[in-house]
Scaffold this active site. Structure first.
Site, PDB file in Angstrom:
ATOM      1  N   ASP A 100       0.855  -1.188   0.000  1.00  0.00           N
ATOM      2  CA  ASP A 100       0.000   0.000   0.000  1.00  0.00           C
ATOM      3  C   ASP A 100       0.893   1.240   0.000  1.00  0.00           C
ATOM      4  O   ASP A 100       1.344   1.693   1.044  1.00  0.00           O
ATOM      5  CB  ASP A 100      -0.915   0.001   1.221  1.00  0.00           C
ATOM      6  CG  ASP A 100      -1.920   1.146   1.186  1.00  0.00           C
ATOM      7  OD1 ASP A 100      -1.762   2.060   0.352  1.00  0.00           O
ATOM      8  OD2 ASP A 100      -2.872   1.130   1.987  1.00  0.00           O
ATOM      9  N   HIS A 144       0.373   8.030   3.713  1.00  0.00           N
ATOM     10  CA  HIS A 144       1.038   7.401   4.847  1.00  0.00           C
ATOM     11  C   HIS A 144       2.523   7.752   4.973  1.00  0.00           C
ATOM     12  O   HIS A 144       3.200   7.236   5.863  1.00  0.00           O
ATOM     13  CB  HIS A 144       0.875   5.886   4.756  1.00  0.00           C
ATOM     14  CG  HIS A 144      -0.551   5.455   4.611  1.00  0.00           C
ATOM     15  ND1 HIS A 144      -1.491   5.651   5.600  1.00  0.00           N
ATOM     16  CD2 HIS A 144      -1.214   4.869   3.569  1.00  0.00           C
ATOM     17  CE1 HIS A 144      -2.671   5.194   5.180  1.00  0.00           C
ATOM     18  NE2 HIS A 144      -2.527   4.723   3.963  1.00  0.00           N
ATOM     19  N   ILE A 164      -0.598   9.296   8.371  1.00  0.00           N
ATOM     20  CA  ILE A 164      -1.291   8.388   9.277  1.00  0.00           C
ATOM     21  C   ILE A 164      -0.886   6.941   9.011  1.00  0.00           C
ATOM     22  O   ILE A 164      -0.399   6.599   7.938  1.00  0.00           O
ATOM     23  CB  ILE A 164      -2.824   8.527   9.139  1.00  0.00           C
ATOM     24  CG1 ILE A 164      -3.282   8.137   7.721  1.00  0.00           C
ATOM     25  CG2 ILE A 164      -3.273   9.936   9.500  1.00  0.00           C
ATOM     26  CD1 ILE A 164      -4.795   8.106   7.542  1.00  0.00           C
ATOM     27  N   GLY A 204      -4.822   1.874   7.823  1.00  0.00           N
ATOM     28  CA  GLY A 204      -5.890   1.251   8.599  1.00  0.00           C
ATOM     29  C   GLY A 204      -5.718  -0.255   8.701  1.00  0.00           C
ATOM     30  O   GLY A 204      -5.977  -0.850   9.749  1.00  0.00           O
TER      31      GLY A 204
END
Length: 290
Positions: A193, A198, A213, A216
């Site tokens: 990903d 990120h 961040i 998830g």
């Protein structure tokens, strides 16, 4: 290839024409090339007999490290360990290129006054030689301003994938805390990903975040690791992403044993926010090691 081979595999009489046409559109399979790196005898002083069996499963080790596996947890970090293997949430890795590449251009253009659309994507990962299903991933995304095209307002019951998983009104049966590291997202992204959200501060700022961040699915994997280490193996896991984790924060997983599954909630200790809700893992044979 089971139901996926039929253009009407997921047809529903309540579908609107727009949705019915989208379901009939053919989707080509995406190959996942599992990476193996063989240890070199002369370079690492590995005995020849051991080297013959020492296919270092790089993808698995990278994924496990991305979820915080340590040098003391050899079953997740050393390919020569008798119990070497992937953490159970590894199943999100092979499907990622397929699910992230599915077109959504059949949806209406964004309209700020329109309703939201809920789109559920189902991806099977199969053994190329045998056709056997190895993993199945189901994900539902809400897309603002792209709804209003008719059809069902509430999706069908899909068992564990749509379970409410409300936490019991009692103290958790187990709580596990784990502090992530500032480089957690930098490492996890190597599992496939590569969203700049990120890693690039300026990109995260566009999304309204103070800094990049954590993925998830990384937060889910860490919580899933807590369930595994506390209650034992499970056959499926479901979460709803309710918030974000910043790399370096502490993930607190609160768990309740409820019949054959573990209901859990994951929170950020430093901010007291919930990041995973409506979550549960179905235990193998319904049994916990506790």
């Amino acid at each position: 290839m089971s139901r996926f081979s039929s253009p009407t595999a997921f047809a529903d009489p309540e579908d609107s024409p727009l949705v019915a046409d989208a379901k009939r559109a053919p989707v080509d399979p995406v190959e996942y090339a599992y990476t193996e790196v063989r240890a070199r005898v002369h370079q690492f002083s590995v005995p020849p007999a051991a080297a013959a069996d020492a296919d270092s499963h790089r993808d698995v080790i990278l994924y496990n490290l991305g979820l915080g596996a340590s040098e003391k947890e050899l079953r997740w970090t050393y390919e020569g360990d008798d119990e070497f293997g992937a953490l159970p949430t590894f199943g999100v890795v092979p499907q990622f290129a397929a699910s992230s590449g599915l077109p959504l251009d059949w949806l209406p253009n964004f309209n700020p006054v329109s309703k939201a659309a809920a789109v559920t994507i189902v991806v099977e990962t199969r053994d190329k030689k045998t056709g056997e299903v190895v993993f199945e991933n189901q994900s539902t995304v809400f897309i603002r301003g792209a709804g209003g095209f008719g059809g069902k307002r509430v999706g069908s019951d899909r068992g564990a994938a749509t379970a409410v998983n409300a936490p019991p009104k009692r103290s958790p049966d187990a709580v596990v805390e784990e502090k992530t590291v500032p480089s957690q997202a930098v490492l996890y992204r190597l599992s496939g990903d590569y969203n700049p959200l990120h890693i690039l501060p300026e990109f995260a700022a566009v999304g309204g975040f103070d800094q990049p961040i954590l993925h998830g699915l990384c937060s889910m994997g860490i919580a899933g690791k807590h369930v595994l280490k506390t209650f034992g193996p499970y056959e499926d896991i479901k979460v709803r992403f309710a918030g974000v984790v910043y790399p370096g924060e502490t993930i607190v997983t609160e768990m309740w044993k409820e019949e054959g599954k573990v209901v859990f909630v994951a929170k950020v200790k430093e901010r007291g926010t919930t990041v995973l809700a409506a979550a549960a893992a179905t235990l193998v044979n319904g049994k916990a090691k506790l």
